[in-house]
Write a protein that holds these residues in place. Structure first.
Motif, PDB file in Angstrom:
ATOM      1  N   ASP B  41       0.836  -1.203   0.000  1.00  0.00           N
ATOM      2  CA  ASP B  41       0.000   0.000   0.000  1.00  0.00           C
ATOM      3  C   ASP B  41       0.868   1.249   0.000  1.00  0.00           C
ATOM      4  OD1 ASP B  41      -2.122  -1.631   0.073  1.00  0.00           O
ATOM      5  OD2 ASP B  41      -2.887  -1.009   2.028  1.00  0.00           O
ATOM      6  N   GLY B  63      -4.015   0.782  -2.900  1.00  0.00           N
ATOM      7  CA  GLY B  63      -4.164  -0.036  -1.706  1.00  0.00           C
ATOM      8  C   GLY B  63      -5.420  -0.873  -1.780  1.00  0.00           C
ATOM      9  N   CYS B  64      -5.675  -1.616  -0.734  1.00  0.00           N
ATOM     10  CA  CYS B  64      -6.868  -2.457  -0.702  1.00  0.00           C
ATOM     11  C   CYS B  64      -8.104  -1.576  -0.489  1.00  0.00           C
ATOM     12  CB  CYS B  64      -6.751  -3.490   0.408  1.00  0.00           C
ATOM     13  SG  CYS B  64      -6.741  -2.773   2.054  1.00  0.00           S
ATOM     14  N   ALA B  65      -9.274  -2.194  -0.575  1.00  0.00           N
ATOM     15  CA  ALA B  65     -10.526  -1.444  -0.449  1.00  0.00           C
ATOM     16  C   ALA B  65     -10.610  -0.739   0.897  1.00  0.00           C
ATOM     17  CB  ALA B  65     -11.711  -2.395  -0.622  1.00  0.00           C
ATOM     18  N   ILE B  66     -10.143  -1.411   1.934  1.00  0.00           N
ATOM     19  CA  ILE B  66     -10.249  -0.831   3.283  1.00  0.00           C
ATOM     20  C   ILE B  66      -9.346   0.398   3.389  1.00  0.00           C
ATOM     21  CG2 ILE B  66     -10.020  -1.316   5.769  1.00  0.00           C
ATOM     22  CD1 ILE B  66     -12.158  -3.016   4.211  1.00  0.00           C
TER      23      ILE B  66
END
Lengths: 421, 150
Positions: B41, B63-66
């Motif tokens: 990320d 980055g990831c969805a969160i």
């Protein structure tokens, strides 16, 4: 008569036939559920599950044999020593080493590479020498060589890979020269699945007088290894990748090399005699095994090897290849999926990325369905950079995985993709 | 609704897909870069602060969805807040995320950020939901910096 023969042949083949459902019963953990769903374990490149034969061997050791090995005169110490050294013989014949003394126990492949880099590298490398590795190495086959480079002034050179994840052999040929002293190469890439042409690499490197280390962390469990036929100088692997316990690994090295190398660590067991003025080191392999070793690890590893031998690595490889082909075909049905690592010769793992869905979200949501995969850079950051991705998702298969599990996995992936649309 | 639906609720998926305040502020009074080497990320935060009040904010990164949604939602709540208010909000947010799943939490103080309360069920993902905030704090403390979180 002809018909009888045919029936007989069929019967033999039938008997030899690999029954994955029967095999699965040997693995207690495969019987459990995760969130009320059957565990689908596709993280085998990280570590493999253990058959009850291995678990039993460790329990047996601790409940019947536990004692410190070597130098003990009592019954248990001798029995434990016998088991520990017998394990070494099993490993020796498994990889077809010439001598038992060529098998050094380590904590794992990482320690084995560090041992070679430190003991062999620091002794024999000098300024201007070159160490040749590849773009697809695990960090454990990069960092030890960087450390030894800094200490000796040797240079680290890297063989690039192409878009399929195959080594560019013309570049290897070009980088190899009389200054190359060590070539250290991964046999099967943990993040791409590529099976490297190590026979070619070893032959070529030897023409220039370089020694070759083969990192067998991802090959030992998938394909038959014959270190004499390969003619590699060093071969390393970890026990836990081949259905054995963690904390045990193996360094195979040609006897002459081991004898020429200084000890890696000092302590008990690695000496013949100690005075404050002078210590006489033990013979190989004991010179490299300071301190009380991982006895149950060695015994557990031997048991794992016997288990694998019983099935046959050729049978395992053939089954896993079929499973890989099936999984590759099924996953390719999904247009959003891009497979990273499409070498012609591949072991049973699939690294992939999905448009607009981060690997960590994939990993978390597959876990919801009881499916364990690995997400991240897989300790191969240079590979990630080569493909311009921060991370991948990786499903890695073992011989106890089934096509039905692949189906559940593919359906779960499809569900995740539609959630993110 | 199980813990996974709670983690990946519509609001979060929406901010992941259509991040708000996405981009760069130039000039900016404060900026910082945050990394999570473990998951790759990467986030950049740009701020314009006047008289201890956040006037404008932008972010960009992967980055990831969160992590993306938490950065996006964060930018939507910052404008007009004093630095002390921001600090207090982050403290409350962090407290909820790192609380045990059975502990009672006061999500009222969190406002829009309450959608992230479900992250506490997934301890390995707390870093994802806090990367943007740690980077923000770093930006406010030093004027220009690189932060590594692992």
């Amino acid at each position: 008569m002809e018909k009888d023969l045919k029936d007989l042949k069929f019967a033999v083949e039938k008997k030899k036939e690999f029954d994955v459902y029967l095999i699965r019963q040997d693995f207690p953990i495969l019987q459990r559920t995760i969130r009320e769903k059957p565990l689908i374990y596709f993280d085998n490149a990280a570590t493999t599950q253990k058959p009850k034969q291995v678990i039993d061997a460790i329990v047996h050791y601790y409940s019947q044999l536990n004692s410190n090995i070597h130098r003990g005169v009592h019954y248990l110490s001798q029995a434990a020593t016998t088991e520990y050294e017998c394990a070494r013989r099993i490993i020796k014949s498994f990889i077809n080493a010439r001598f038992e003394e060529e098998i050094v126990y380590t904590r794992g492949a990482t320690e084995a590479i560090n041992l070679v880099a430190s003991s062999y590298g620091e002794t024999f490398l000098k300024e201007g020498d070159e160490i040749l590795i590849t773009y697809m190495e695990h960090h454990s086959n990069i960092v030890p060589w960087q450390i030894v480079s800094q200490k000796t002034g040797a240079k680290l050179k890297v063989v690039p890979i192409d878009d399929n994840g195959e080594l560019i052999l013309e570049e290897f040929d070009r980088l190899l020269n009389e200054r190359t002293k060590i070539v250290s190469v991964v046999h099967i890439s943990n993040s791409l699945g590529t099976i490297n042409p190590v026979e070619y690499i070893i032959k070529k490197a030897h023409q220039f007088g370089a020694v070759v280390l083969v990192d067998g962390s991802q090959s030992i469990q998938h394909i038959p290894i014959d270190v004499q036929k390969l003619d590699c100088d060093f071969f390393v692997f970890s026990g836990h990748k081949i259905y054995g316990p963690t904390g045990i690994g193996v360094l195979y090295a040609k006897k002459g090399l081991l004898e020429a190398m200084p000890p890696y660590q000092g302590g008990g067991d690695m000496i013949l005699s100690v005075t404050f003025e002078k210590t006489i080191y033990n013979v190989v392999p004991h010179k490299f095994e300071a301190g009380t070793p991982n006895i149950e690890g060695a015994i557990g590893l031997a048991s794992a090897i016997r288990y694998v031998q019983n099935i046959g690595l050729d049978v395992i490889f053939s089954y896993e290849t079929k499973l890989l082909n099936y999984a590759t075909a099924r996953i390719s049905e999904i247009p959003e999926v891009k497979i990273i690592g499409t070498a012609k010769n591949k072991a049973s793992l699939i690294s992939f990325v999905i448009d607009n869905v981060h690997p960590h979200d994939i990993g978390t949501l597959l876990d919801r369905d009881g499916i364990a995969i690995r997400t991240g850079h897989h300790c191969t950051e240079p590979v990630m950079r080569r493909y311009g991705v921060p991370a991948t998702s990786r499903a890695s298969f073992a011989f106890y995985n089934t096509t039905e599990e692949v189906d559940v996995f593919v359906n779960s992936l499809k569900k995740i993709i539609s959630k993110f649309k | 609704m199980d813990e996974f639906d709670l983690l990946y609720q519509e609001v979060i998926l929406d901010h992941n897909k259509n991040p708000r305040n996405f981009g760069v502020l130039d000039p900016a009074t404060h900026k910082a870069i945050g990394h999570n080497p473990l998951c790759g990320d990467h986030i950049e935060i740009y701020l314009n602060v006047e008289d201890n009040v956040i006037k404008d904010v932008r972010f960009k990164g992967v980055g990831c969805a969160i992590s993306k949604a938490s950065a996006s939602i964060m930018t939507t709540v910052l404008k007009g807040k004093t630095l002390d208010e921001v600090k207090e909000l982050f403290e409350n947010y962090h407290k909820v995320l790192t609380s045990k799943p059975d502990e009672p939490v006061d999500t009222e103080k969190l406002g829009k950020l309450a959608v992230f309360a479900g992250v506490r069920e997934f301890p390995v993902r707390v870093k994802c939901a806090t990367l943007a905030w740690h980077t923000l704090m770093e930006a406010l403390e030093k004027k220009d910096s690189v932060l590594k979180v692992d």
